[in-house]
Design a protein around this motif. Structure first.
Motif, mmCIF file in Angstrom:
data_model
loop_
_atom_site.group_PDB
_atom_site.id
_atom_site.type_symbol
_atom_site.label_atom_id
_atom_site.label_comp_id
_atom_site.label_asym_id
_atom_site.label_seq_id
_atom_site.Cartn_x
_atom_site.Cartn_y
_atom_site.Cartn_z
ATOM 1 N N UNK A 70 12.693 44.697 36.553
ATOM 2 C CA UNK A 70 12.487 44.504 38.192
ATOM 3 C C UNK A 70 11.817 43.396 38.519
ATOM 4 N N UNK A 71 11.406 42.914 39.750
ATOM 5 C CA UNK A 71 10.938 41.722 40.085
ATOM 6 C C UNK A 71 9.548 41.786 39.669
ATOM 7 N N UNK A 72 8.929 42.823 39.787
ATOM 8 C CA UNK A 72 7.358 43.002 39.309
ATOM 9 C C UNK A 72 7.049 42.479 37.838
ATOM 10 N N UNK A 73 7.920 42.722 36.944
ATOM 11 C CA UNK A 73 7.883 42.564 35.461
ATOM 12 C C UNK A 73 8.263 41.258 35.259
ATOM 13 N N UNK A 74 9.323 40.675 35.987
ATOM 14 C CA UNK A 74 9.690 39.329 35.885
ATOM 15 C C UNK A 74 8.869 38.268 36.279
ATOM 16 N N UNK A 75 8.026 38.733 37.325
ATOM 17 C CA UNK A 75 6.999 37.607 38.052
ATOM 18 C C UNK A 75 5.860 37.795 37.201
ATOM 19 N N UNK A 76 5.395 38.660 36.667
ATOM 20 C CA UNK A 76 4.306 38.902 35.679
ATOM 21 C C UNK A 76 4.432 38.042 34.418
ATOM 22 N N UNK A 77 5.572 38.106 33.808
ATOM 23 C CA UNK A 77 5.725 37.448 32.612
ATOM 24 C C UNK A 77 6.009 35.782 32.967
ATOM 25 N N UNK A 78 6.617 35.469 34.034
ATOM 26 C CA UNK A 78 6.778 33.973 34.405
ATOM 27 C C UNK A 78 5.226 33.594 34.616
ATOM 28 N N UNK A 79 4.134 34.182 35.339
ATOM 29 C CA UNK A 79 2.920 33.803 35.365
ATOM 30 C C UNK A 79 2.058 33.543 34.153
ATOM 31 N N UNK A 80 2.422 34.627 33.046
ATOM 32 C CA UNK A 80 1.860 34.724 32.131
ATOM 33 C C UNK A 80 2.075 33.553 31.076
ATOM 34 N N UNK A 81 3.319 33.494 31.143
ATOM 35 C CA UNK A 81 4.137 32.228 30.137
ATOM 36 C C UNK A 81 3.974 30.942 30.713
ATOM 37 N N UNK A 82 3.938 30.657 31.846
ATOM 38 C CA UNK A 82 4.338 29.229 32.327
ATOM 39 C C UNK A 82 3.266 28.806 32.915
ATOM 40 N N UNK A 83 3.483 27.149 32.895
ATOM 41 C CA UNK A 83 2.459 26.156 33.593
ATOM 42 C C UNK A 83 3.247 25.557 34.556
ATOM 43 N N UNK A 84 4.568 25.666 34.970
ATOM 44 C CA UNK A 84 5.143 24.929 36.004
ATOM 45 C C UNK A 84 6.089 25.718 36.518
ATOM 46 N N UNK A 85 6.178 25.504 37.994
ATOM 47 C CA UNK A 85 7.340 26.182 38.785
ATOM 48 C C UNK A 85 8.866 26.036 38.103
ATOM 49 N N UNK A 86 9.144 24.934 37.506
ATOM 50 C CA UNK A 86 10.242 25.123 36.770
ATOM 51 C C UNK A 86 10.610 26.209 35.634
ATOM 52 N N UNK A 87 9.560 25.869 34.946
ATOM 53 C CA UNK A 87 9.372 26.914 33.644
ATOM 54 C C UNK A 87 9.511 28.583 34.456
ATOM 55 N N UNK A 88 8.909 28.795 35.332
ATOM 56 C CA UNK A 88 8.704 30.088 35.850
ATOM 57 C C UNK A 88 10.105 30.508 36.604
ATOM 58 N N UNK A 89 10.918 29.534 37.069
ATOM 59 C CA UNK A 89 12.169 29.845 37.490
ATOM 60 C C UNK A 89 13.173 30.261 36.415
ATOM 61 N N UNK A 90 13.101 29.315 35.328
ATOM 62 C CA UNK A 90 13.788 29.225 34.280
ATOM 63 C C UNK A 90 13.639 30.571 33.423
ATOM 64 N N UNK A 91 12.561 30.826 33.366
ATOM 65 C CA UNK A 91 11.937 32.073 32.686
ATOM 66 C C UNK A 91 12.769 33.397 33.118
ATOM 67 N N UNK A 92 12.327 33.389 34.309
ATOM 68 C CA UNK A 92 12.935 34.533 35.253
ATOM 69 C C UNK A 92 14.510 34.678 35.044
ATOM 70 N N UNK A 93 15.023 33.640 35.355
ATOM 71 C CA UNK A 93 16.524 33.593 35.447
ATOM 72 C C UNK A 93 16.865 33.983 33.975
#
Length: 91
Positions: A31-54
């Motif tokens: 769900x969106x909660x899990x995806x956003x948490x993982x992105x913020x835990x794993x990423x240092x850039x906006x591009x990484x967050x978008x790519x990771x979630x997708x």
């Protein structure tokens, strides 16, 4: 997060057909909660967050609230901003 990556959320109405794993006919892991948490835990850039979630949503499935029950649910759009860029993500 510790890299100054920030997230903003907005919603619109939508209906998704995927159901979460663990219920009858459920195939989607995130769900969106899990995806956003993982992105913020794993990423240092906006591009990484978008790519990771997708990538995670494509590989493991995405469900939205109770929309698999035929209901319209809030459907999140996320914005990520870092030092170099800001990007939007719509699942």
């Amino acid at each position: 997060n510790e890299h100054a990556l920030v997230m903003a959320e907005t919603t619109c109405s939508g209906r998704l057909r995927a159901a979460p794993r663990g219920i009858s006919n459920g195939t989607a892991l995130f769900g969106i909660e899990e995806l956003s948490k993982l992105a913020l835990e794993r990423c240092a850039t906006a591009r990484c967050a978008i790519t990771t979630m997708g990538s995670l949503a494509e590989a493991h499935g995405y469900y939205g609230g109770n929309s698999h029950l035929g209901k319209f649910e809030p459907w999140p759009g996320l914005g990520f901003g870092g030092e170099a860029e800001a990007l939007a993500h719509q699942v």
